[in-house]
Design a protein around this motif. Structure first.
Motif, PDB file in Angstrom:
ATOM      1  N   GLY A 200      31.912  36.695  38.781  1.00  0.00           N
ATOM      2  CA  GLY A 200      32.103  38.127  38.974  1.00  0.00           C
ATOM      3  C   GLY A 200      32.377  38.882  37.694  1.00  0.00           C
ATOM      4  N   SER A 201      33.091  39.998  37.825  1.00  0.00           N
ATOM      5  CA  SER A 201      33.362  40.860  36.672  1.00  0.00           C
ATOM      6  C   SER A 201      34.644  41.641  36.911  1.00  0.00           C
ATOM      7  N   SER A 202      35.221  42.134  35.818  1.00  0.00           N
ATOM      8  CA  SER A 202      36.468  42.890  35.925  1.00  0.00           C
ATOM      9  C   SER A 202      36.458  44.073  34.974  1.00  0.00           C
ATOM     10  N   LEU A 203      37.330  45.022  35.261  1.00  0.00           N
ATOM     11  CA  LEU A 203      37.588  46.153  34.370  1.00  0.00           C
ATOM     12  C   LEU A 203      39.030  46.064  33.898  1.00  0.00           C
ATOM     13  N   LEU A 204      39.218  46.211  32.575  1.00  0.00           N
ATOM     14  CA  LEU A 204      40.538  46.101  31.963  1.00  0.00           C
ATOM     15  C   LEU A 204      40.875  47.383  31.210  1.00  0.00           C
ATOM     16  N   THR A 205      42.111  47.813  31.321  1.00  0.00           N
ATOM     17  CA  THR A 205      42.633  48.916  30.525  1.00  0.00           C
ATOM     18  C   THR A 205      43.775  48.392  29.671  1.00  0.00           C
ATOM     19  N   ARG A 206      43.617  48.490  28.341  1.00  0.00           N
ATOM     20  CA  ARG A 206      44.612  47.959  27.396  1.00  0.00           C
ATOM     21  C   ARG A 206      44.972  46.510  27.736  1.00  0.00           C
ATOM     22  N   GLY A 207      43.971  45.722  28.134  1.00  0.00           N
ATOM     23  CA  GLY A 207      44.177  44.310  28.409  1.00  0.00           C
ATOM     24  C   GLY A 207      44.621  43.991  29.819  1.00  0.00           C
ATOM     25  N   GLY A 208      44.939  45.011  30.635  1.00  0.00           N
ATOM     26  CA  GLY A 208      45.374  44.785  32.006  1.00  0.00           C
ATOM     27  C   GLY A 208      44.259  45.067  33.001  1.00  0.00           C
ATOM     28  N   GLN A 209      44.093  44.171  33.968  1.00  0.00           N
ATOM     29  CA  GLN A 209      42.996  44.318  34.926  1.00  0.00           C
ATOM     30  C   GLN A 209      43.288  45.440  35.907  1.00  0.00           C
ATOM     31  N   ILE A 210      42.299  46.330  36.094  1.00  0.00           N
ATOM     32  CA  ILE A 210      42.438  47.416  37.067  1.00  0.00           C
ATOM     33  C   ILE A 210      41.455  47.280  38.220  1.00  0.00           C
ATOM     34  N   ALA A 211      40.449  46.412  38.075  1.00  0.00           N
ATOM     35  CA  ALA A 211      39.492  46.209  39.162  1.00  0.00           C
ATOM     36  C   ALA A 211      38.783  44.878  38.945  1.00  0.00           C
ATOM     37  N   PHE A 212      38.363  44.257  40.052  1.00  0.00           N
ATOM     38  CA  PHE A 212      37.605  43.010  40.004  1.00  0.00           C
ATOM     39  C   PHE A 212      36.606  43.014  41.149  1.00  0.00           C
ATOM     40  N   ALA A 213      35.429  42.433  40.906  1.00  0.00           N
ATOM     41  CA  ALA A 213      34.429  42.284  41.961  1.00  0.00           C
ATOM     42  C   ALA A 213      33.768  40.925  41.825  1.00  0.00           C
ATOM     43  N   GLU A 214      33.607  40.254  42.948  1.00  0.00           N
ATOM     44  CA  GLU A 214      32.960  38.953  42.938  1.00  0.00           C
ATOM     45  C   GLU A 214      31.460  39.103  42.719  1.00  0.00           C
ATOM     46  N   ALA A 215      30.850  38.071  42.137  1.00  0.00           N
ATOM     47  CA  ALA A 215      29.407  38.059  41.946  1.00  0.00           C
ATOM     48  C   ALA A 215      28.718  37.729  43.264  1.00  0.00           C
ATOM     49  N   LEU A 216      27.482  38.161  43.393  1.00  0.00           N
ATOM     50  CA  LEU A 216      26.671  37.767  44.536  1.00  0.00           C
ATOM     51  C   LEU A 216      26.103  36.377  44.258  1.00  0.00           C
ATOM     52  N   PRO A 217      26.165  35.466  45.227  1.00  0.00           N
ATOM     53  CA  PRO A 217      25.658  34.106  44.978  1.00  0.00           C
ATOM     54  C   PRO A 217      24.145  34.110  44.802  1.00  0.00           C
ATOM     55  N   ARG A 218      23.712  33.583  43.668  1.00  0.00           N
ATOM     56  CA  ARG A 218      22.282  33.505  43.364  1.00  0.00           C
ATOM     57  C   ARG A 218      22.011  32.217  42.591  1.00  0.00           C
ATOM     58  N   THR A 219      20.810  31.671  42.763  1.00  0.00           N
ATOM     59  CA  THR A 219      20.335  30.591  41.900  1.00  0.00           C
ATOM     60  C   THR A 219      19.398  31.231  40.892  1.00  0.00           C
ATOM     61  N   PRO A 220      19.824  31.408  39.633  1.00  0.00           N
ATOM     62  CA  PRO A 220      19.074  32.240  38.695  1.00  0.00           C
ATOM     63  C   PRO A 220      17.762  31.631  38.243  1.00  0.00           C
ATOM     64  N   VAL A 221      16.777  32.498  38.093  1.00  0.00           N
ATOM     65  CA  VAL A 221      15.526  32.138  37.433  1.00  0.00           C
ATOM     66  C   VAL A 221      15.694  32.270  35.925  1.00  0.00           C
ATOM     67  N   SER A 222      16.328  33.364  35.500  1.00  0.00           N
ATOM     68  CA  SER A 222      16.629  33.604  34.087  1.00  0.00           C
ATOM     69  C   SER A 222      17.790  34.580  33.997  1.00  0.00           C
ATOM     70  N   THR A 223      18.704  34.325  33.071  1.00  0.00           N
ATOM     71  CA  THR A 223      19.844  35.226  32.873  1.00  0.00           C
ATOM     72  C   THR A 223      19.651  36.145  31.672  1.00  0.00           C
ATOM     73  N   VAL A 224      18.460  36.129  31.052  1.00  0.00           N
ATOM     74  CA  VAL A 224      18.247  36.848  29.795  1.00  0.00           C
ATOM     75  C   VAL A 224      18.538  38.339  29.925  1.00  0.00           C
ATOM     76  N   GLY A 225      18.047  38.996  30.972  1.00  0.00           N
ATOM     77  CA  GLY A 225      18.223  40.441  31.094  1.00  0.00           C
ATOM     78  C   GLY A 225      19.363  40.859  31.993  1.00  0.00           C
ATOM     79  N   ALA A 226      20.114  39.903  32.540  1.00  0.00           N
ATOM     80  CA  ALA A 226      21.134  40.238  33.534  1.00  0.00           C
ATOM     81  C   ALA A 226      22.269  41.082  32.957  1.00  0.00           C
ATOM     82  N   GLY A 227      22.756  40.694  31.778  1.00  0.00           N
ATOM     83  CA  GLY A 227      23.839  41.452  31.164  1.00  0.00           C
ATOM     84  C   GLY A 227      23.427  42.861  30.804  1.00  0.00           C
ATOM     85  N   ASP A 228      22.178  43.041  30.390  1.00  0.00           N
ATOM     86  CA  ASP A 228      21.693  44.372  30.047  1.00  0.00           C
ATOM     87  C   ASP A 228      21.561  45.238  31.300  1.00  0.00           C
ATOM     88  N   ALA A 229      21.075  44.655  32.391  1.00  0.00           N
ATOM     89  CA  ALA A 229      20.976  45.393  33.649  1.00  0.00           C
ATOM     90  C   ALA A 229      22.367  45.786  34.142  1.00  0.00           C
TER      91      ALA A 229
END
Length: 277
Positions: A200-229
């Motif tokens: 998943g992923s999180s949002l931090l303010t001054r190092g403290g977490q303010i939000a978190f969301a779990e990732a959707l389960p996937r079997t990836p074909v390629s992760t090259v563009g995922a971070g950019d998207a």
């Protein structure tokens, strides 16, 4: 969705070899398949943003070569305004990518024309969001921090120590967990998004977490563009006042869609479709 977004960054021709596994140092792995496709973190983010529905322009550079012309055509086809992409003396940037059967990758970037990206003659509107990355010079990113009057987002990848004025100015900094660990200065940033791959992923303010969301389960074909998207989607979400947890869920959904495509610039549904996740 009503959002104007300028992406300042790299434009690369991706040359990708897909193999059963990634080679160790000094090792040769055979049986690969070769693909050529549009890439570059900046271009990937611009293409994703435009396909998600933001009015997007790209500020960058390509060479006077066939690769540059093909990459410009691809961005136009994605709906990106390319008027601020200049033709440089250097050849178009190239990324050499290896992807294994699990979607993991190794990437070597030859910057080429990306070293000549400039803000000469470029103006930014107060209501225009700006997204940049670190495949262009840090001096240019620092100049952006001083010149952008509106929302300013930085994808701090590849991981490089950021000038203090960039950390202090950025409304949003986006990194993966490895980059976050390499950049302890981000613990002082006003808002940082950290991605954890399948966790998943999180949002931090001054190092403290303010939000978190779990990732959707996937079997990836390629992760090259995922971070950019993810970066494009999260910038769109937060800039259009989506609440933090819902913004992360939507960005995770866009990233999950990206890993199911071998291309670094896949097609996407309109952004509103991902807000349902």
């Amino acid at each position: 969705m009503s959002l104007d977004l300028a992406v300042v960054g790299s434009i690369n021709a991706d040359i990708t070899a897909v193999t059963s596994r990634l080679p160790a140092a000094g090792e040769t792995v055979g049986g690969g398949r070769l693909f050529r496709s549009p890439g570059g973190k900046g271009a990937n983010q611009a293409a994703a943003a435009a396909r998600l529905g933001a009015r997007t322009r790209m500020i960058g550079a390509v060479g006077n070569d066939a690769e540059g012309r093909e990459l410009l055509a691809s961005l136009r086809q994605s709906g990106v305004d390319v008027a601020d992409i200049v033709e440089a003396a250097a050849p178009t940037g190239t990324a050499l990518i290896m992807v294994d059967a699990h979607g993991e990758n190794q990437i070597a970037v030859c910057e080429g024309a990306n070293a000549e990206v400039s803000l000469d003659g470029v103006e930014f509107a107060d209501d225009e969001a700006v997204l940049t990355q670190l495949e262009i010079s840090l001096d240019l990113v620092t100049e952006l921090a001083a010149r952008v009057p509106g929302y300013f987002a930085v994808n701090a990848a590849p991981a490089l120590p950021l000038p203090a004025e960039v950390v202090d100015r950025a409304d949003l900094i986006i990194v993966n967990e490895t980059e976050y660990s390499l950049l302890p200065q981000l613990q002082e940033a006003r808002l940082v998004a950290v991605t954890y791959g399948s966790r998943g992923s999180s949002l931090l303010t001054r190092g403290g977490q303010i939000a978190f969301a779990e990732a959707l389960p996937r079997t990836p074909v390629s992760t090259v563009g995922a971070g950019d998207a993810f970066a494009a989607a999260l910038t769109i979400a937060l800039r259009t006042n989506v609440d933090p947890e819902r913004a992360l869920r939507a960005a995770n959904a866009v990233g999950a869609a990206a890993v199911m495509d071998a291309a670094a610039q896949p097609a996407f549904d309109p952004f509103e479709a991902y807000l349902a996740h």
